[in-house]
Design a protein around this motif. Structure first.
Motif, PDB file in Angstrom:
ATOM      1  N   ARG A  77       0.827  -1.200   0.000  1.00 46.07           N
ATOM      2  CA  ARG A  77       0.000   0.000   0.000  1.00 46.07           C
ATOM      3  C   ARG A  77       0.870   1.262   0.000  1.00 46.07           C
ATOM      4  NH1 ARG A  77      -5.086  -1.654  -1.437  1.00 46.07           N
ATOM      5  NH2 ARG A  77      -5.533  -3.640  -0.381  1.00 46.07           N
ATOM      6  N   LEU A  78       0.446   2.248  -0.767  1.00 47.53           N
ATOM      7  CA  LEU A  78       1.148   3.520  -0.836  1.00 47.53           C
ATOM      8  C   LEU A  78       0.177   4.663  -0.610  1.00 47.53           C
ATOM      9  CD1 LEU A  78       2.384   1.572  -3.367  1.00 47.53           C
ATOM     10  CD2 LEU A  78       4.072   3.400  -3.289  1.00 47.53           C
ATOM     11  N   THR A  79       0.741   5.785  -0.206  1.00 48.15           N
ATOM     12  CA  THR A  79      -0.017   7.019  -0.065  1.00 48.15           C
ATOM     13  C   THR A  79       0.513   8.018  -1.090  1.00 48.15           C
ATOM     14  OG1 THR A  79      -0.384   6.679   2.296  1.00 48.15           O
ATOM     15  CG2 THR A  79      -0.596   8.935   1.477  1.00 48.15           C
ATOM     16  N   ILE A  80      -0.375   8.559  -1.896  1.00 47.68           N
ATOM     17  CA  ILE A  80       0.038   9.547  -2.883  1.00 47.68           C
ATOM     18  C   ILE A  80       0.278  10.873  -2.178  1.00 47.68           C
ATOM     19  CG2 ILE A  80      -0.630  10.863  -4.921  1.00 47.68           C
ATOM     20  CD1 ILE A  80      -0.015   8.033  -5.628  1.00 47.68           C
ATOM     21  N   ASP A  81       1.480  11.402  -2.294  1.00 47.91           N
ATOM     22  CA  ASP A  81       1.797  12.704  -1.727  1.00 47.91           C
ATOM     23  C   ASP A  81       1.510  13.826  -2.712  1.00 47.91           C
ATOM     24  OD1 ASP A  81       2.624  11.877   0.809  1.00 47.91           O
ATOM     25  OD2 ASP A  81       4.660  11.473   0.121  1.00 47.91           O
ATOM     26  N   GLU A  82       1.657  13.526  -4.011  1.00 44.53           N
ATOM     27  CA  GLU A  82       1.497  14.601  -4.990  1.00 44.53           C
ATOM     28  C   GLU A  82       1.313  14.007  -6.385  1.00 44.53           C
ATOM     29  OE1 GLU A  82       3.775  18.845  -6.039  1.00 44.53           O
ATOM     30  OE2 GLU A  82       4.774  17.296  -4.841  1.00 44.53           O
ATOM     31  N   TRP A  83       0.465  14.672  -7.170  1.00 41.71           N
ATOM     32  CA  TRP A  83       0.360  14.414  -8.606  1.00 41.71           C
ATOM     33  C   TRP A  83       0.940  15.637  -9.313  1.00 41.71           C
ATOM     34  CZ3 TRP A  83      -1.075   9.740 -10.342  1.00 41.71           C
ATOM     35  CH2 TRP A  83      -1.885   8.935  -9.550  1.00 41.71           C
TER      36      TRP A  83
ATOM     37  N   GLY B  18       4.096  18.432 -18.771  1.00 39.61           N
ATOM     38  CA  GLY B  18       3.726  18.386 -20.178  1.00 39.61           C
ATOM     39  C   GLY B  18       2.515  17.496 -20.341  1.00 39.61           C
ATOM     40  N   ALA B  19       2.629  16.525 -21.246  1.00 35.34           N
ATOM     41  CA  ALA B  19       1.532  15.576 -21.461  1.00 35.34           C
ATOM     42  C   ALA B  19       1.541  14.439 -20.450  1.00 35.34           C
ATOM     43  CB  ALA B  19       1.620  15.005 -22.876  1.00 35.34           C
ATOM     44  N   ASP B  20       2.599  14.356 -19.653  1.00 36.11           N
ATOM     45  CA  ASP B  20       2.768  13.239 -18.725  1.00 36.11           C
ATOM     46  C   ASP B  20       2.323  13.627 -17.313  1.00 36.11           C
ATOM     47  OD1 ASP B  20       4.019  11.783 -20.832  1.00 36.11           O
ATOM     48  OD2 ASP B  20       5.876  12.888 -20.411  1.00 36.11           O
ATOM     49  N   LEU B  21       2.277  12.630 -16.451  1.00 35.19           N
ATOM     50  CA  LEU B  21       1.866  12.833 -15.067  1.00 35.19           C
ATOM     51  C   LEU B  21       2.818  12.067 -14.158  1.00 35.19           C
ATOM     52  CD1 LEU B  21      -0.396  14.141 -13.332  1.00 35.19           C
ATOM     53  CD2 LEU B  21      -1.606  11.953 -13.472  1.00 35.19           C
ATOM     54  N   LEU B  22       3.315  12.745 -13.136  1.00 36.33           N
ATOM     55  CA  LEU B  22       4.191  12.104 -12.157  1.00 36.33           C
ATOM     56  C   LEU B  22       3.402  11.825 -10.886  1.00 36.33           C
ATOM     57  CD1 LEU B  22       6.851  11.252 -10.769  1.00 36.33           C
ATOM     58  CD2 LEU B  22       7.301  13.697 -10.350  1.00 36.33           C
ATOM     59  N   ALA B  23       3.417  10.570 -10.451  1.00 35.23           N
ATOM     60  CA  ALA B  23       2.834  10.187  -9.164  1.00 35.23           C
ATOM     61  C   ALA B  23       3.974  10.036  -8.163  1.00 35.23           C
ATOM     62  CB  ALA B  23       2.065   8.887  -9.278  1.00 35.23           C
ATOM     63  N   ILE B  24       3.931  10.843  -7.091  1.00 37.40           N
ATOM     64  CA  ILE B  24       4.906  10.740  -6.010  1.00 37.40           C
ATOM     65  C   ILE B  24       4.206  10.080  -4.840  1.00 37.40           C
ATOM     66  CG2 ILE B  24       6.461  11.981  -4.467  1.00 37.40           C
ATOM     67  CD1 ILE B  24       6.525  14.246  -6.488  1.00 37.40           C
ATOM     68  N   ALA B  25       4.676   8.901  -4.460  1.00 36.53           N
ATOM     69  CA  ALA B  25       3.981   8.117  -3.436  1.00 36.53           C
ATOM     70  C   ALA B  25       4.979   7.574  -2.430  1.00 36.53           C
ATOM     71  CB  ALA B  25       3.217   6.972  -4.079  1.00 36.53           C
ATOM     72  N   ARG B  26       4.506   7.381  -1.219  1.00 41.43           N
ATOM     73  CA  ARG B  26       5.334   6.760  -0.179  1.00 41.43           C
ATOM     74  C   ARG B  26       4.642   5.511   0.320  1.00 41.43           C
ATOM     75  NH1 ARG B  26       2.634   8.772   4.457  1.00 41.43           N
ATOM     76  NH2 ARG B  26       1.500  10.687   3.956  1.00 41.43           N
ATOM     77  N   PHE B  27       5.448   4.577   0.760  1.00 44.80           N
ATOM     78  CA  PHE B  27       4.897   3.317   1.244  1.00 44.80           C
ATOM     79  C   PHE B  27       4.224   3.533   2.588  1.00 44.80           C
ATOM     80  CE2 PHE B  27       7.634   1.775  -2.026  1.00 44.80           C
ATOM     81  CZ  PHE B  27       6.984   0.650  -2.491  1.00 44.80           C
ATOM     82  N   THR B  28       3.051   2.948   2.758  1.00 42.80           N
ATOM     83  CA  THR B  28       2.291   3.039   3.995  1.00 42.80           C
ATOM     84  C   THR B  28       2.612   1.829   4.834  1.00 42.80           C
ATOM     85  OG1 THR B  28       0.518   4.179   2.827  1.00 42.80           O
ATOM     86  CG2 THR B  28       0.001   3.246   4.996  1.00 42.80           C
ATOM     87  N   HIS B  29       3.368   2.036   5.916  1.00 41.14           N
ATOM     88  CA  HIS B  29       3.762   0.940   6.790  1.00 41.14           C
ATOM     89  C   HIS B  29       2.663   0.678   7.808  1.00 41.14           C
ATOM     90  CE1 HIS B  29       7.720   0.890   5.093  1.00 41.14           C
ATOM     91  NE2 HIS B  29       7.855   2.171   5.326  1.00 41.14           N
ATOM     92  N   GLU B  30       2.446  -0.585   8.079  1.00 37.33           N
ATOM     93  CA  GLU B  30       1.465  -0.937   9.101  1.00 37.33           C
ATOM     94  C   GLU B  30       2.008  -0.570  10.472  1.00 37.33           C
ATOM     95  OE1 GLU B  30      -1.528  -1.981   8.497  1.00 37.33           O
ATOM     96  OE2 GLU B  30      -1.224  -2.118   6.335  1.00 37.33           O
ATOM     97  N   GLU B  31       1.116  -0.334  11.422  1.00 33.88           N
ATOM     98  CA  GLU B  31       1.534  -0.001  12.783  1.00 33.88           C
ATOM     99  C   GLU B  31       2.424  -1.096  13.342  1.00 33.88           C
ATOM    100  OE1 GLU B  31      -0.430   1.150  17.116  1.00 33.88           O
ATOM    101  OE2 GLU B  31      -1.695   0.992  15.339  1.00 33.88           O
ATOM    102  N   GLY B  32       3.560  -0.673  13.865  1.00 35.00           N
ATOM    103  CA  GLY B  32       4.515  -1.625  14.430  1.00 35.00           C
ATOM    104  C   GLY B  32       5.633  -1.954  13.483  1.00 35.00           C
ATOM    105  N   ASP B  33       5.480  -1.618  12.178  1.00 34.87           N
ATOM    106  CA  ASP B  33       6.567  -1.826  11.223  1.00 34.87           C
ATOM    107  C   ASP B  33       7.575  -0.716  11.385  1.00 34.87           C
ATOM    108  OD1 ASP B  33       5.233  -3.983  10.310  1.00 34.87           O
ATOM    109  OD2 ASP B  33       4.628  -3.132   8.369  1.00 34.87           O
ATOM    110  N   ASP B  34       8.799  -0.952  10.872  1.00 37.40           N
ATOM    111  CA  ASP B  34       9.816   0.080  10.885  1.00 37.40           C
ATOM    112  C   ASP B  34       9.511   1.097   9.794  1.00 37.40           C
ATOM    113  OD1 ASP B  34      11.192  -1.146  12.892  1.00 37.40           O
ATOM    114  OD2 ASP B  34      12.446  -2.337  11.528  1.00 37.40           O
TER     115      ASP B  34
END
Length: 342
Positions: free
Chosen positions: A316-322, A326-342
């Motif tokens: 699972r990831l969380t999108i921080d920014e779209w 130009g004609a393209d789209l950049l998805a900037i995402a970070r991994f969503t760690h479960e509680e208790g994960d590092d």
């Protein structure tokens, strides 16, 4: 005691001085010593591993006794441990400093605690002045302290249907000029750029950060991972910095060595095999997915197996920014760690 205007100006100056030091194993830190009247007595900054820390660098410019009753303004809490150099907190105590103003707490289990040591010695301490600016300056170093390794960004370019190449293997260029220019800017923000030997053999990339044909001032160290030999004529050998070659598939070993070399941010720009391996090993913090409005079909996917046998195991990831490019789209995402994960 409230922070004075002179101390605020000194902190702004200390942040300017900190930038003069190199990014690496140690944080960039600046220091200014003020007289009891608020005049600047000395300035210093940390010049790299094994050299005096900023506070000691500044104190070294003063004669014995000249710092007695003075105020030390530092961008990071004075350290409290002995490494290649002694504890800065003790150096300040021995110099007779009467007050310390610092920006950011040292998060290190061993190096932190300098403020308490200073207070125990009767020195007045005030923390938090311009903490946000200090945090922004050493964000990469702080991330390494938190993760125990460099921050790792995995980048790829893909078609709208998730393909990294056409059926014949061609992939230049899926995205347009604006997206490619953005990639180069982000390369320049990194300390190392990583590819596999497969990418080197197939595409012969230069692995430089460029503005058109001009090299950008900061270049990432090129890193090649894999057991196949890189040809002596490969473009990577002409990089301004000496390439690092790792004849292994153990990514944890590679990342650990990069940390020891002072690398704080890694930009993974290999093909689907390497990108998938970093994600599968849990060694990815952010994803940059450049998406082009084209359809390619076929089986040359942007990612291969990342160890997801069922939907419940999806990464699972969380999108921080779209970001439109130009004609393209950049998805900037970070991994969503479960509680208790590092």
């Amino acid at each position: 005691m409230a922070v004075t205007e002179a101390e605020r100006r000194a902190m702004s100056r200390a942040l300017e001085l900190a930038v003069l030091g190199p990014r690496g194993i140690n944080p960039q830190v600046g220091a200014v010593i003020l007289s009891p009247a608020g005049d600047v007595l000395a300035e210093g900054w940390h010049r790299g591993a094994g050299t005096p820390h900023a506070e000691v660098d500044a104190l070294s410019q003063l004669a014995p006794g000249d710092a007695r009753g003075a105020t030390a303004v530092v961008t990071l809490e004075p350290c409290n441990h002995t490494g290649r150099t002694g504890p800065c907190a003790q150096a300040l105590i021995e110099a007779g400093i009467g007050r310390v103003v610092y920006a950011l707490d040292d998060p290190g289990a061993q190096s932190g605690g300098g403020a308490d040591r200073l207070r125990a010695a009767g020195i007045e301490v005030d923390g938090g002045e311009q903490a946000d600016a200090s945090h922004a300056l050493i964000d990469g170093w702080l991330t390494v302290q938190r993760l125990g390794r460099p921050e790792i960004i995995v980048k790829w370019a893909q078609s709208l249907d998730g393909r990294a190449a056409a059926a014949d293997g061609t992939s230049q260029w899926i995205t347009g000029a604006a997206a490619r220019a953005d990639v180069h800017r982000r390369r320049a923000d990194s300390d190392a750029i990583v590819v596999g030997t497969g990418t080197v053999l197939a595409d012969d990339p230069a692995l430089t950060a460029r503005d058109g044909e001009r090299l950008l001032p900061h270049q990432p160290v090129p890193v090649v991972i894999g057991t196949r030999e890189t040809p002596s004529a490969a473009a990577v050998h002409r990089h301004p910095l000496s390439p690092l070659f790792y004849a292994t598939h153990d990514l944890h070993e590679v990342v650990a060595d990069l940390r020891e070399r002072g690398v704080q941010r890694v930009f993974v720009e290999g093909g689907p095999t390497l990108a998938s391996a970093f994600i599968a090993e849990g060694l990815a913090d952010r994803v940059l997915a450049y998406i082009a409005p084209v359809l390619l079909g076929g089986d040359r996917l942007a990612l291969a197996d990342i160890g997801v046998p069922t939907i419940n195991a999806a990464r699972r990831l969380t999108i921080d920014e779209w970001v439109p490019l130009g004609a393209d789209l950049l998805a900037i995402a970070r991994f969503t760690h479960e509680e208790g994960d590092d």
